[in-house]
Design an enzyme around this catalytic site. Structure first.
Site, PDB file in Angstrom:
ATOM      1  CD  GLU A  65      58.948  21.429  22.814  1.00 48.95           C
ATOM      2  OE1 GLU A  65      59.697  21.263  24.028  1.00 48.95           O
ATOM      3  OE2 GLU A  65      59.190  20.848  21.881  1.00 48.95           O
ATOM      4  CB  CYS A  97      62.752  22.894  22.297  1.00 47.50           C
ATOM      5  SG  CYS A  97      62.608  21.704  20.924  1.00 47.50           S
ATOM      6  CB  ALA A 167      42.291 -12.727  28.588  1.00 50.21           C
ATOM      7  CD  GLU A 312      49.113 -10.030  24.045  1.00 53.51           C
ATOM      8  OE1 GLU A 312      48.474 -11.110  23.589  1.00 53.51           O
ATOM      9  OE2 GLU A 312      49.257  -8.942  23.218  1.00 53.51           O
TER      10      GLU A 312
END
Length: 392
Positions: A65, A97, A167, A312
């Site tokens: 911002e 902000c 996979a 994985e």
């Protein structure tokens, strides 16, 4: 907190979504650059024209911002600001902000979603409204939240969001039988396009985790090979309770301060010395039923500001993470190859991936070359965060 949009005409809903889409594109460009902060994009619009834009990167410190307001200058007065996440109202590394938006004379703030941080959620909107700024929230909320799933999980639980990637063969197997494989060499099931997508997933992650059985079988490198810039190296994490990792494995030989090994209290002290001499960090965590306590592993990674963790793993760890309820999202790649009975199952003790698919929500199906991909969530990490019009 109001939920009305700015006036009709140039700022009708279609235009809201157009400008918010631009803010989202800015935020997406910060993949690998914003963590442990959320990815945030912002555009300042005056008379239907973008006059300032910004996106937050962690090293740059300045929030989206404030960057967008600086680029807009005096044109920010009376403008509409589109931002992908609720503007902050607390002092951290920067000033709030919300205060900057009020000081700039902004008339409207259109935000995609409320901040998931339970300590500050809603405070930014309240401060804006108290300062005379009209607030609308909920434009492209799903898209904005999906981008920051990892931040939402981490800021609310202290643990990373866990994505399980696998996979698989067309019949749902993870790898051929051991006798049909070459030791310490990967056996590719999916094609180049799917493997390229996995590299993109690694780039979006803060850490990738595997187990010792996978290292002994495949000798993986587990690096981010996209070539894209990232703020901090991809942390390569290994679960190896007794420190069986070979010193000539790729993870050890090519460690550059980016490999972390978790072991249990029974691991040999000399092995720790040898691995640390090779540049490997070794951390002991409690054992649970003869295995490492996965909850303790995730908590340790959370303390290291790991927001997104990519699994994985082999069959045993896939099964353990799923059975323990630690997986938030699954991404399953299927090749056209059939491996048959006797091959390595997807997840020990859990069943086939086709069973897991039945538990997924927000399912998407895509093709990568000849391979297909099914992805979805097992848990909504934003559950309990205020949502607008049921859009969460």
């Amino acid at each position: 907190m109001t939920s009305k949009r700015p006036p009709t005409g140039d700022f009708r809903q279609k235009i809201d979504e157009e400008f918010m889409g631009q803010a989202l594109r800015l935020a997406r460009a910060t993949v690998g650059l914003a963590a442990p902060n959320p990815q945030v994009g912002c555009v300042v619009v005056r008379d239907g024209v973008v006059v300032g834009e910004g996106a937050h990167v962690y090293e740059g410190r300045t929030h989206a911002e404030v960057l967008a307001l600086a680029r807009a200058g005096e044109r920010a007065r009376g403008s509409a600001v589109y931002v992908t996440l609720e503007p902050c109202n607390h002092h951290g590394r920067t000033r709030p902000c919300a205060e900057a938006l009020i000081a700039a004379g902004v008339r409207w703030v259109v935000a995609a979603t409320i901040d998931p941080n339970p300590l500050v959620s809603g405070e930014g909107f309240a401060r804006l409204e108290a300062g005379g700024v009209e607030v609308a929230v909920g434009v492209l909320q799903r898209e904005a939240r999906a981008m920051n799933d990892g931040f939402a999980q981490w800021i609310r639980t202290g643990r990373p969001m866990v994505t399980l990637k696998a996979a698989l063969s067309v019949d749902g197997m993870l790898a051929p039988p051991a006798y049909a494989r070459t030791e310490r060499r990967p056996h590719w099931i999916t094609g180049l396009e799917a493997r390229t997508e996995v590299q993109r997933m690694r780039h979006a992650a803060d850490a990738v985790l595997t187990g010792i059985d996978t290292v002994l079988a495949d000798d993986p490198l587990l690096t981010d090979r996209t070539g894209l810039v990232r703020r901090r190296p991809l942390l390569r994490v290994l679960l190896d309770s007794r420190l069986r990792i070979p010193l000539d494995s790729q993870l050890v030989r090519k460690a550059e301060g980016d490999v972390l090994v978790f072991c249990d209290s029974f691991a040999e002290a000399q092995r720790i010395v040898d691995l640390e001499a090779a540049g490997i960090e070794v951390v002991r965590v409690p054992g649970l039923n003869g295995r490492l306590d996965l909850g303790a592993v995730l908590e340790a990674l959370g303390k290291r500001e790991i927001l997104n963790l990519l699994l994985e793993c082999g069959s045993e760890l896939n099964g353990a993470f799923i059975a323990g309820g630690f997986v938030d999202r699954a991404v399953l790649f299927y090749s056209q190859t059939e491996l048959g009975e006797g091959s390595m199952p997807f997840a020990a003790g859990v069943g086939s991936p086709f069973v897991l698919e039945q538990s997924l929500g927000a399912v998407t199906r895509r093709k990568f070359g000849a391979d297909s991909c099914v992805s979805g969530t097992l848990r909504n990490v934003w559950d309990g965060v205020a949502s607008v019009d049921g859009l969460g």
